[in-house]
Design a protein around this motif. Sequence first.
Motif, mmCIF file in Angstrom:
data_model
loop_
_atom_site.group_PDB
_atom_site.id
_atom_site.type_symbol
_atom_site.label_atom_id
_atom_site.label_comp_id
_atom_site.label_asym_id
_atom_site.label_seq_id
_atom_site.Cartn_x
_atom_site.Cartn_y
_atom_site.Cartn_z
ATOM 1 N N LEU A 3 14.336 59.998 22.762
ATOM 2 C CA LEU A 3 15.109 59.613 21.586
ATOM 3 C C LEU A 3 15.051 58.119 21.313
ATOM 4 C CD1 LEU A 3 18.267 61.822 22.108
ATOM 5 C CD2 LEU A 3 16.334 62.249 20.614
ATOM 6 N N ARG A 4 14.854 57.326 22.347
ATOM 7 C CA ARG A 4 14.842 55.873 22.186
ATOM 8 C C ARG A 4 13.941 55.257 23.247
ATOM 9 N NH1 ARG A 4 20.100 52.267 23.086
ATOM 10 N NH2 ARG A 4 19.074 50.268 23.059
ATOM 11 N N TYR A 5 13.099 54.330 22.816
ATOM 12 C CA TYR A 5 12.148 53.693 23.728
ATOM 13 C C TYR A 5 12.098 52.207 23.402
ATOM 14 C CZ TYR A 5 7.776 52.722 26.133
ATOM 15 O OH TYR A 5 6.823 52.219 26.968
ATOM 16 N N ILE A 6 12.278 51.362 24.405
ATOM 17 C CA ILE A 6 12.236 49.911 24.222
ATOM 18 C C ILE A 6 11.172 49.351 25.156
ATOM 19 C CG2 ILE A 6 13.503 47.745 24.381
ATOM 20 C CD1 ILE A 6 16.077 49.363 23.987
ATOM 21 N N VAL A 7 10.297 48.517 24.604
ATOM 22 C CA VAL A 7 9.253 47.883 25.408
ATOM 23 C C VAL A 7 9.284 46.385 25.139
ATOM 24 C CG1 VAL A 7 7.463 48.221 23.665
ATOM 25 C CG2 VAL A 7 6.807 47.971 26.047
ATOM 26 N N SER A 8 9.057 45.610 26.200
ATOM 27 C CA SER A 8 8.984 44.154 26.049
ATOM 28 C C SER A 8 8.083 43.595 27.142
ATOM 29 C CB SER A 8 10.362 43.518 26.126
ATOM 30 O OG SER A 8 10.906 43.674 27.412
ATOM 31 N N ASN A 9 7.516 42.432 26.859
ATOM 32 C CA ASN A 9 6.689 41.719 27.820
ATOM 33 C C ASN A 9 5.542 42.589 28.342
ATOM 34 O OD1 ASN A 9 5.999 39.400 29.109
ATOM 35 N ND2 ASN A 9 7.317 39.738 30.878
ATOM 36 N N PHE A 10 4.879 43.304 27.455
ATOM 37 C CA PHE A 10 3.743 44.146 27.818
ATOM 38 C C PHE A 10 2.556 43.770 26.945
ATOM 39 C CE2 PHE A 10 1.184 48.013 27.263
ATOM 40 C CZ PHE A 10 0.824 48.227 28.579
ATOM 41 N N GLN A 11 1.496 43.325 27.538
ATOM 42 C CA GLN A 11 0.269 42.890 26.879
ATOM 43 C C GLN A 11 0.593 41.938 25.733
ATOM 44 O OE1 GLN A 11 -2.341 46.198 26.175
ATOM 45 N NE2 GLN A 11 -2.550 46.592 28.347
ATOM 46 N N SER A 12 0.418 42.345 24.487
ATOM 47 C CA SER A 12 0.647 41.432 23.362
ATOM 48 C C SER A 12 2.071 41.507 22.820
ATOM 49 C CB SER A 12 -0.341 41.736 22.234
ATOM 50 O OG SER A 12 -0.103 43.026 21.717
ATOM 51 N N ILE A 13 2.933 42.331 23.394
ATOM 52 C CA ILE A 13 4.322 42.464 22.936
ATOM 53 C C ILE A 13 5.172 41.508 23.761
ATOM 54 C CG2 ILE A 13 6.282 44.010 22.655
ATOM 55 C CD1 ILE A 13 4.257 46.311 22.522
ATOM 56 N N GLY A 14 5.622 40.417 23.147
ATOM 57 C CA GLY A 14 6.404 39.427 23.877
ATOM 58 C C GLY A 14 7.892 39.674 23.802
ATOM 59 N N HIS A 15 8.377 40.024 22.624
ATOM 60 C CA HIS A 15 9.809 40.252 22.434
ATOM 61 C C HIS A 15 10.082 41.757 22.442
ATOM 62 C CE1 HIS A 15 7.997 40.487 18.446
ATOM 63 N NE2 HIS A 15 9.004 41.275 18.110
ATOM 64 N N PRO A 16 11.306 42.186 22.737
ATOM 65 C CA PRO A 16 11.612 43.619 22.787
ATOM 66 C C PRO A 16 11.388 44.304 21.438
ATOM 67 C CG PRO A 16 13.373 42.358 23.800
ATOM 68 C CD PRO A 16 12.449 41.371 23.150
ATOM 69 N N VAL A 17 10.722 45.448 21.484
ATOM 70 C CA VAL A 17 10.477 46.277 20.313
ATOM 71 C C VAL A 17 11.059 47.648 20.616
ATOM 72 C CG1 VAL A 17 8.716 47.337 18.870
ATOM 73 C CG2 VAL A 17 8.372 45.032 19.735
ATOM 74 N N GLU A 18 11.810 48.199 19.680
ATOM 75 C CA GLU A 18 12.479 49.478 19.902
ATOM 76 C C GLU A 18 11.985 50.534 18.932
ATOM 77 O OE1 GLU A 18 16.922 51.475 19.567
ATOM 78 O OE2 GLU A 18 16.723 49.314 19.726
ATOM 79 N N PHE A 19 11.667 51.709 19.463
ATOM 80 C CA PHE A 19 11.374 52.890 18.669
ATOM 81 C C PHE A 19 12.538 53.835 18.866
ATOM 82 C CE2 PHE A 19 9.845 57.281 18.576
ATOM 83 C CZ PHE A 19 9.414 57.341 17.263
ATOM 84 N N SER A 20 13.203 54.194 17.780
ATOM 85 C CA SER A 20 14.403 55.021 17.882
ATOM 86 C C SER A 20 14.338 56.187 16.905
ATOM 87 C CB SER A 20 15.643 54.171 17.589
ATOM 88 O OG SER A 20 16.796 54.975 17.628
#
Length: 45
Positions: A3-20
């Motif tokens: 239902l909700r996924y947050i990723v940060s500091n992974f490869q080219s993603i520096g700031h937290p990105v949320e898929f909800s």
Amino acid sequence: MLLRYIVSNFQSIGHPVEFSMFPTEENTDQRFLRSVATKAGEWKI
């Protein structure tokens, strides 16, 4: 069910990105919402 996924500091993603899957606006068309019963209560996704 995811239902909700947050990723940060992974490869080219520096700031937290949320898929909800939760609606963000109160005026969301009810035809596109579904109620799901979980241990935490009933959620509309």
